[in-house]
Write a protein that holds these residues in place. Structure first.
Motif, mmCIF file in Angstrom:
data_model
loop_
_atom_site.group_PDB
_atom_site.id
_atom_site.type_symbol
_atom_site.label_atom_id
_atom_site.label_comp_id
_atom_site.label_asym_id
_atom_site.label_seq_id
_atom_site.Cartn_x
_atom_site.Cartn_y
_atom_site.Cartn_z
ATOM 1 N N LEU A 4 1.141 -1.403 -0.178
ATOM 2 C CA LEU A 4 0.058 -0.183 0.007
ATOM 3 C C LEU A 4 0.868 1.455 0.092
ATOM 4 O O LEU A 4 2.434 1.378 0.274
ATOM 5 C CB LEU A 4 -1.294 0.018 1.424
ATOM 6 C CG LEU A 4 -2.357 -0.895 1.708
ATOM 7 C CD1 LEU A 4 -2.533 -1.105 2.656
ATOM 8 C CD2 LEU A 4 -3.039 -0.806 0.193
ATOM 9 N N PRO A 7 -0.045 6.133 3.509
ATOM 10 C CA PRO A 7 -2.103 7.808 3.211
ATOM 11 C C PRO A 7 -1.633 8.778 3.615
ATOM 12 O O PRO A 7 -0.470 9.388 4.290
ATOM 13 C CB PRO A 7 -2.769 7.228 4.614
ATOM 14 C CG PRO A 7 -1.668 6.358 5.099
ATOM 15 C CD PRO A 7 -0.688 5.681 4.738
ATOM 16 N N THR A 32 -6.299 10.411 1.858
ATOM 17 C CA THR A 32 -6.803 9.147 0.192
ATOM 18 C C THR A 32 -6.402 7.198 0.267
ATOM 19 O O THR A 32 -6.723 7.620 -0.299
ATOM 20 C CB THR A 32 -5.203 9.515 -0.228
ATOM 21 O OG1 THR A 32 -3.862 8.171 0.486
ATOM 22 C CG2 THR A 32 -4.863 10.597 -0.655
ATOM 23 N N ARG A 33 -6.898 7.188 1.822
ATOM 24 C CA ARG A 33 -7.398 6.085 1.890
ATOM 25 C C ARG A 33 -7.749 5.684 3.836
ATOM 26 O O ARG A 33 -7.533 5.947 4.864
ATOM 27 C CB ARG A 33 -6.672 5.065 1.200
ATOM 28 C CG ARG A 33 -5.413 4.496 1.932
ATOM 29 C CD ARG A 33 -4.051 3.916 1.696
ATOM 30 N NE ARG A 33 -2.514 3.382 1.929
ATOM 31 C CZ ARG A 33 -2.127 2.603 3.130
ATOM 32 N NH1 ARG A 33 -2.929 2.780 3.995
ATOM 33 N NH2 ARG A 33 -1.511 2.829 3.975
ATOM 34 N N ARG A 34 -8.267 4.476 4.410
ATOM 35 C CA ARG A 34 -8.665 3.702 5.296
ATOM 36 C C ARG A 34 -7.724 3.575 5.968
ATOM 37 O O ARG A 34 -6.378 3.208 5.046
ATOM 38 C CB ARG A 34 -9.297 2.738 5.599
ATOM 39 C CG ARG A 34 -10.909 3.520 4.944
ATOM 40 C CD ARG A 34 -11.888 2.577 4.855
ATOM 41 N NE ARG A 34 -11.926 1.986 6.085
ATOM 42 C CZ ARG A 34 -12.477 2.722 6.864
ATOM 43 N NH1 ARG A 34 -13.406 3.523 6.439
ATOM 44 N NH2 ARG A 34 -13.915 2.037 7.963
ATOM 45 N N ASP A 54 -10.596 7.463 6.991
ATOM 46 C CA ASP A 54 -10.153 8.019 6.272
ATOM 47 C C ASP A 54 -10.559 9.345 6.724
ATOM 48 O O ASP A 54 -9.615 9.884 6.524
ATOM 49 C CB ASP A 54 -10.666 7.722 5.236
ATOM 50 C CG ASP A 54 -11.866 8.353 4.115
ATOM 51 O OD1 ASP A 54 -12.677 8.125 5.058
ATOM 52 O OD2 ASP A 54 -11.987 8.242 3.757
#
Length: 100
Positions: A4, A7, A32-34, A54
Motif C-alpha cells: 500500500l 496514506p 487518501t485511504r483508510r 479515512d
C-alpha cells in the motif's frame, strides 16, 4: 497484504467554534485511504489525533494549523513505513530455510 502507498492528507477542513471563547479550531483531515489496523495502532500513540476510517480529527490554535497538518502527514508516513518494514521482515523470515 499488498504493498500500500502511504496514506496522504487529501484535504483539511477547519471549523472555528464561533459560540465559544476558545482560541482553538477543530480540524478534520480526509486521507487518501483508510488506515490499516496496524497503522491505526501506531497513530493511537498520539492522542491529539483521532482516527475514524479515512478521517483524522484534531484541534489546534489557528496559528498552529499548518504545523499540525505537517506533523500528521509525517506520522502517517512513519506508521505506514513501520508496517511495510514489519511485513518485509515477516516475508523474509518465512522464506528462510529451516535448520536441521
Amino acid at each position: 497484504m499488498g504493498s500500500l502507498a502511504p496514506p496522504l492528507v487529501a484535504a483539511v477542513r477547519a471549523d472555528t467554534p464561533w459560540n465559544t471563547r476558545a482560541r482553538r479550531i477543530e480540524c478534520v483531515a480526509r486521507l487518501t485511504r483508510r488506515l490499516t489496523s496496524s497503522e491505526r495502532a501506531g497513530m493511537s500513540r498520539f492522542p491529539e489525533f483521532t482516527v475514524d476510517g479515512d478521517r483524522v480529527t484534531y484541534s489546534c490554535r489557528p496559528e498552529e494549523a499548518e504545523e499540525c497538518e505537517k506533523r500528521l502527514a509525517l506520522l502517517l508516513f512513519d506508521c505506514a513505513s513501520r508496517e511495510r518494514r514489519a511485513v518485509s521482515r515477516r516475508r523474509r523470515s518465512a522464506l528462510r530455510p529451516v535448520s536441521r
